[in-house]
Design an enzyme around this catalytic site. Structure first.
Site, PDB file in Angstrom:
ATOM      1  CG  HIS A 144      -2.129  -0.892   0.988  1.00 46.77           C
ATOM      2  ND1 HIS A 144      -3.410  -0.423   0.918  1.00 46.77           N
ATOM      3  CD2 HIS A 144      -2.204  -2.226   0.753  1.00 46.77           C
ATOM      4  CE1 HIS A 144      -4.236  -1.433   0.676  1.00 46.77           C
ATOM      5  NE2 HIS A 144      -3.520  -2.528   0.581  1.00 46.77           N
ATOM      6  CG  ASP A 199      -4.241   2.482   2.046  1.00 52.95           C
ATOM      7  OD1 ASP A 199      -3.390   2.204   1.202  1.00 52.95           O
ATOM      8  OD2 ASP A 199      -5.040   1.643   2.519  1.00 52.95           O
ATOM      9  CD  GLN A 245       8.195  -7.499  -7.754  1.00 55.72           C
ATOM     10  OE1 GLN A 245       8.463  -8.221  -6.795  1.00 55.72           O
ATOM     11  NE2 GLN A 245       6.965  -7.248  -8.110  1.00 55.72           N
ATOM     12  CD  GLU A 250       5.553  -3.498  -9.123  1.00 51.57           C
ATOM     13  OE1 GLU A 250       6.278  -4.458  -8.800  1.00 51.57           O
ATOM     14  OE2 GLU A 250       5.157  -2.648  -8.298  1.00 51.57           O
ATOM     15  CD  GLN A 283      -2.299 -12.137  -2.538  1.00 46.95           C
ATOM     16  OE1 GLN A 283      -2.140 -13.331  -2.293  1.00 46.95           O
ATOM     17  NE2 GLN A 283      -1.773 -11.188  -1.772  1.00 46.95           N
TER      18      GLN A 283
HETATM   19  N1  UDP Z   1       8.559  -5.526  -3.778  1.00 42.37           N
HETATM   20  C1  UDP Z   1       9.874  -5.283  -4.106  1.00 42.37           C
HETATM   21  N2  UDP Z   1      10.802  -6.188  -3.716  1.00 42.37           N
HETATM   22  C2  UDP Z   1      10.503  -7.312  -3.009  1.00 42.37           C
HETATM   23  C3  UDP Z   1       9.144  -7.546  -2.672  1.00 42.37           C
HETATM   24  C4  UDP Z   1       8.193  -6.641  -3.087  1.00 42.37           C
HETATM   25  O1  UDP Z   1      10.197  -4.275  -4.746  1.00 42.37           O
HETATM   26  O2  UDP Z   1      11.403  -8.096  -2.691  1.00 42.37           O
HETATM   27  C5  UDP Z   1       7.530  -4.540  -4.181  1.00 42.37           C
HETATM   28  C6  UDP Z   1       6.825  -4.953  -5.458  1.00 42.37           C
HETATM   29  O3  UDP Z   1       7.508  -4.438  -6.568  1.00 42.37           O
HETATM   30  C7  UDP Z   1       5.442  -4.348  -5.258  1.00 42.37           C
HETATM   31  C8  UDP Z   1       5.238  -4.384  -3.764  1.00 42.37           C
HETATM   32  O4  UDP Z   1       6.529  -4.520  -3.184  1.00 42.37           O
HETATM   33  O5  UDP Z   1       5.440  -3.014  -5.701  1.00 42.37           O
HETATM   34  C9  UDP Z   1       4.388  -5.562  -3.311  1.00 42.37           C
HETATM   35  O6  UDP Z   1       3.047  -5.279  -3.553  1.00 42.37           O
HETATM   36  P1  UDP Z   1       2.016  -6.390  -4.026  1.00 42.37           P
HETATM   37  O7  UDP Z   1       0.699  -5.705  -4.169  1.00 42.37           O
HETATM   38  O8  UDP Z   1       2.501  -7.094  -5.203  1.00 42.37           O
HETATM   39  O9  UDP Z   1       1.980  -7.462  -2.869  1.00 42.37           O
HETATM   40  P2  UDP Z   1       1.907  -7.388  -1.268  1.00 42.37           P
HETATM   41  O10 UDP Z   1       3.292  -7.193  -0.812  1.00 42.37           O
HETATM   42  O11 UDP Z   1       1.001  -6.240  -0.911  1.00 42.37           O
HETATM   43  O12 UDP Z   1       1.348  -8.716  -0.901  1.00 42.37           O
END
Ligand code: UDP
Length: 470
Positions: A20, A112, A338, A361, A378
């Site tokens: 978020h 949020d 990522q 992404e 999800q």
């Molecule tokens: N992310 C990252 N590196 C990691 C894990 C996550 O940059 O090792 C970033 C990813 O690019 C995304 C966010 O964290 O922007 C994760 O959001 P997402 O909605 O996919 O999943 P959540 O973490 O909320 O389950």
């Protein structure tokens, strides 16, 4: 935008936790790039993480700043990080936020939904409030129709398929794939309908061409006022922003990029389950075996593990040495860059938990996906990817469980192997998925460029706020 029109002053109030916080920071940066004066209201450790990106934006002339709310020393919010869960209580920020808003009176505030207390505070002061909840329109439509029609109550068991009523496509799910609070008919406390009803509208991190039927349904049938302004991650244009997004990566970006450079184009599978999910050691063991026997190069981000006791032996004997020596895989324990990885030309597939940011992404990078939903919304995102967009295949995850719960079922190594072999192979079906994924990636980029649908929605929202404040 008209040159003489007044600058619009928007506050952005992100929730803690990666999924978020990260997109809301991007959202603020995006609006700043459209001429808005953007202020991100945050807490000390979060501001530090993103400070360099904001400094770079300021140097390039954008009007963007943090306003850091100070915290009493003994609060647990002092130590939150990217893996903060959705139920984290942020109500300690209520009074400082209220004082700030009374003093500074922004033209509008984007908040949020997980700040559960925020609507009353802001509405009492009389500042237009825009909601950000982090999901796409498809997932929001599924969510709403489950509430409106309760189709899951008409099946005899948790594993029997039911059709999601009244949606543009035939979408089937099982009750076991629904969030527990939906199955039990209790409202998730983060989603206050009252907060939505009194808001100015919602910003959605998606773009029209990705899910047009569902954007129209969300707006016209469900009746939500929504601006689609994404993909917000595309505002990260330089290497530095992409490399340290959200958190400093556990791996040095150059060694990661060098490893990827050594692989053939489209040959590497990127495996990540987001910022929050904790897989069990048993599940990690199966993934390791499946990846190894599939025989395709991979980058695997092993985040937090469910049961710390099993941490030492969650990989098969000799697994790490074998994949290191053969250069078959790169394991990142912690946080991965990522965006950099996904955009690398050697990456040809993404095994994802279908968090919305990761999914989008993946779309922006033009890679097909292996979908492995775990919790939140999800399982809906999985359906969008595999059945509507047709750019992915399902690994066979069947059970929704909260981020920190042990699952009754484990996805066996055979399923992991089969999905990897299929996605990373060159079958006609997958080549068609890859083609579609590339088209969507182009459309995503077009959406945020001048005159693109998301670009225009950002301007439309800014203009609406201007009309409101005149
Ligand atoms: N992310 C990252 N590196 C990691 C894990 C996550 O940059 O090792 C970033 C990813 O690019 C995304 C966010 O964290 O922007 C994760 O959001 P997402 O909605 O996919 O999943 P959540 O973490 O909320 O389950």
């Amino acid at each position: 935008m008209e040159a003489e029109s007044p600058t619009v002053n928007i506050f952005f109030f992100p929730f803690v936790g990666g999924g978020h916080l990260i997109p809301m920071i991007d959202l603020a940066r995006l609006f700043a790039s459209h001429g808005v004066k953007a202020t991100i209201i945050t807490i000390p450790n979060e501001a530090t993480v993103f400070q360099k990106s904001i400094d770079r934006d300021q140097q390039s002339g954008l009007d963007i700043n943090f306003h850091v709310l100070q915290l009493p020393p003994d609060t647990s919010l002092q130590t939150v990080d990217m893996s903060a869960p959705p139920m984290t209580d942020t109500s300690i920020l209520q009074e400082p936020l209220k004082q700030l808003l009374i003093q500074r009176r922004p033209d509008c505030i984007v908040t949020d939904t997980f700040h559960r207390w925020v609507a009353d505070v802001i509405d009492a002061i009389g500042i237009p409030r825009i909601i950000f909840n982090g999901n796409c329109c498809f997932a929001r439509c599924c969510d709403e129709n489950i509430k409106r029609f309760s189709p899951h109550t008409e099946v005899a068991s948790d594993t029997e398929l039911f059709v999601m009523p009244d949606l543009p496509d035939k979408i089937e799910l099982t009750r076991s794939q629904l969030p527990i609070f939906v199955r039990t008919g209790t409202e998730f406390p983060g989603k206050s309908t009252r907060a939505e009803q009194n808001s100015f509208g919602q910003v959605v991190n998606s773009f029209y061409a990705l899910e047009p039927a569902y954007v129209d349904y969300f707006r016209n049938v469900i009746g939500k006022k929504a601006w689609l302004v994404g993909p917000v991650s595309l505002c990260n244009r330089n290497l530095e922003d992409k490399a340290a997004r959200g958190q400093k990566a556990t791996i040095d970006e150059n060694s990661c990029l060098n490893w990827l450079d050594s692989k053939k184009p489209n040959s590497v599978l990127y495996v990540s389950f987001g910022s929050l999910a904790r897989l069990s050691p048993t599940q990690l063991y199966e993934i390791a075996l499946g990846l190894e026997s599939a025989g395709h190069p991979f980058v695997w981000v092993v985040g937090k593990i469910l049961d710390d006791k099993g941490k030492e032996n969650c990989f098969p004997d000799g697994f790490e040495e074998r994949i290191l020596n053969s250069k078959m895989g790169l394991i990142i324990k912690g946080w991965a860059p990522q965006l950099l990885i996904l955009e690398h030309e050697s990456v040809g597939g993404f095994m994802t938990h279908c968090g919305w940011n990761s999914t989008l992404e993946g779309v922006c990078a033009g890679v097909p996906m292996i979908t492995w939903p775990l919790s939140a919304e999800q399982f809906y995102n999985e359906k969008l990817v595999t059945e509507v967009l047709k750019i992915g295949i399902q690994v066979g995850s069947e059970e929704w469980a909260s981020w920190n719960m042990e699952r009754k079922t484990v996805v066996a190594k055979e399923k992991v192997e089969a999905a990897v072999v299929r996605l990373m192979g060159a079958g006609d079906e997958v080549m068609e998925m890859k083609r579609r994924a590339k088209v969507l990636a182009e459309e995503a980029k077009r959406a945020v460029e001048a005159d693109g649908s998301s670009f225009n929605d950002v301007d439309a929202l800014i203009n609406e706020i201007k009309r409101c404040i005149r």
